[in-house]
Design a protein around this motif. Structure first.
Motif, PDB file in Angstrom:
ATOM      1  N   LEU A 131       0.831  -1.206   0.000  1.00 50.33           N
ATOM      2  CA  LEU A 131       0.000   0.000   0.000  1.00 50.33           C
ATOM      3  C   LEU A 131       0.868   1.258   0.000  1.00 50.33           C
ATOM      4  O   LEU A 131       0.542   2.250  -0.670  1.00 50.33           O
ATOM      5  CB  LEU A 131      -0.925  -0.005   1.224  1.00 50.33           C
ATOM      6  N   ALA A 132       1.960   1.231   0.768  1.00 49.61           N
ATOM      7  CA  ALA A 132       2.852   2.390   0.804  1.00 49.61           C
ATOM      8  C   ALA A 132       3.480   2.638  -0.564  1.00 49.61           C
ATOM      9  O   ALA A 132       3.561   3.781  -1.033  1.00 49.61           O
ATOM     10  CB  ALA A 132       3.940   2.183   1.858  1.00 49.61           C
ATOM     11  N   ILE A 133       3.923   1.578  -1.238  1.00 49.91           N
ATOM     12  CA  ILE A 133       4.520   1.723  -2.568  1.00 49.91           C
ATOM     13  C   ILE A 133       3.500   2.275  -3.562  1.00 49.91           C
ATOM     14  O   ILE A 133       3.796   3.197  -4.352  1.00 49.91           O
ATOM     15  CB  ILE A 133       5.072   0.369  -3.048  1.00 49.91           C
ATOM     16  N   LEU A 134       2.267   1.738  -3.528  1.00 46.32           N
ATOM     17  CA  LEU A 134       1.226   2.227  -4.433  1.00 46.32           C
ATOM     18  C   LEU A 134       0.916   3.695  -4.171  1.00 46.32           C
ATOM     19  O   LEU A 134       0.695   4.476  -5.113  1.00 46.32           O
ATOM     20  CB  LEU A 134      -0.039   1.372  -4.284  1.00 46.32           C
ATOM     21  N   ALA A 135       0.885   4.071  -2.876  1.00 41.96           N
ATOM     22  CA  ALA A 135       0.603   5.469  -2.546  1.00 41.96           C
ATOM     23  C   ALA A 135       1.714   6.388  -3.040  1.00 41.96           C
ATOM     24  O   ALA A 135       1.460   7.478  -3.561  1.00 41.96           O
ATOM     25  CB  ALA A 135       0.413   5.621  -1.034  1.00 41.96           C
ATOM     26  N   PHE A 136       2.972   5.956  -2.889  1.00 43.47           N
ATOM     27  CA  PHE A 136       4.095   6.767  -3.362  1.00 43.47           C
ATOM     28  C   PHE A 136       4.074   6.921  -4.888  1.00 43.47           C
ATOM     29  O   PHE A 136       4.606   7.883  -5.438  1.00 43.47           O
ATOM     30  CB  PHE A 136       5.423   6.142  -2.927  1.00 43.47           C
TER      31      PHE A 136
END
Length: 204
Positions: free
Chosen positions: A177-182
């Motif tokens: 989720l963090a990678i997708l948000a970034f």
């Protein structure tokens, strides 16, 4: 205007035009504050995994220890780690033991049977879960039980592996989720900035 005269024909004099709505630039959405979200995801994943490893890693190591089976009346020789829990299984259809004792060297004592973590008991062909006990000693010991005459199996409690698996899975999901948000936030903000720049050049 004199009495009796006709009113002037034509539209009334026009005043100044009404003031228009002042132009303002388009807001950039999502705002830069949303960058805190993937940072929070990353921190929660790292901290949660570290806490889980600190709490359950030793238990997981013990869970990899050997199992032992034998006649509960003659005694089952097991390798114990003091303070950790173990599962007791009996052959399918046999009665559960109601009391067990432990001997190590010349020292003997009783062990308390509970059903702690019974929900995570593993499947062993031909056996079914009967009880849980906490090891009062460290090293090899002989366990004898009363109440059952069927063959008995003693294994380390492997509940810690389940908790560690959940912690790892949660950390991986939060990391994704963090990678997708970034990736998503800069794309959306870049698109919003381009629209705002175009509106600035051609506000009407």
């Amino acid at each position: 205007m004199w009495p009796g005269s006709n009113p002037p024909v034509g539209p009334p004099p026009m005043g100044p035009p009404p003031a228009g709505v002042p132009w303002s630039p388009l807001p950039i959405k999502p705002s830069a504050g949303w960058y805190a979200l993937p940072v929070v995801f990353t921190l929660v994943a790292v901290i949660g995994l570290a806490v889980a490893l600190g709490l359950f890693l030793d238990d997981s190591d013990v869970a990899e220890g050997p199992s032992a089976s034998g006649d509960p009346r003659a005694g089952v020789r097991v390798e114990l780690t003091e303070g950790y829990t173990y599962f007791v299984y009996v052959q399918s259809g046999a009665s559960d033991p109601y009391s067990c004792s432990l001997r190590q060297g010349t020292a003997t004592g009783t062990i308390s049977l509970t059903h702690k973590n019974s929900w995570s008991a593993s499947d062993h062909p031909g056996y079914e879960y009967a009880a849980t006990f906490a090891a009062p000693v460290n090293g090899p010991a002989l366990i004898t039980c009363r109440g059952t005459g069927a063959r008995m199996l003693v294994t380390p409690d492997d509940t810690a592996d389940f908790y560690l698996g959940i912690a790892v899975l949660g950390a991986v999901l939060l990391g994704v989720l963090a990678i997708l948000a970034f990736i998503f936030l800069p794309v959306r903000r870049g698109s919003a900035k381009r629209r705002a720049a175009a509106a600035f050049r051609y506000p009407y």
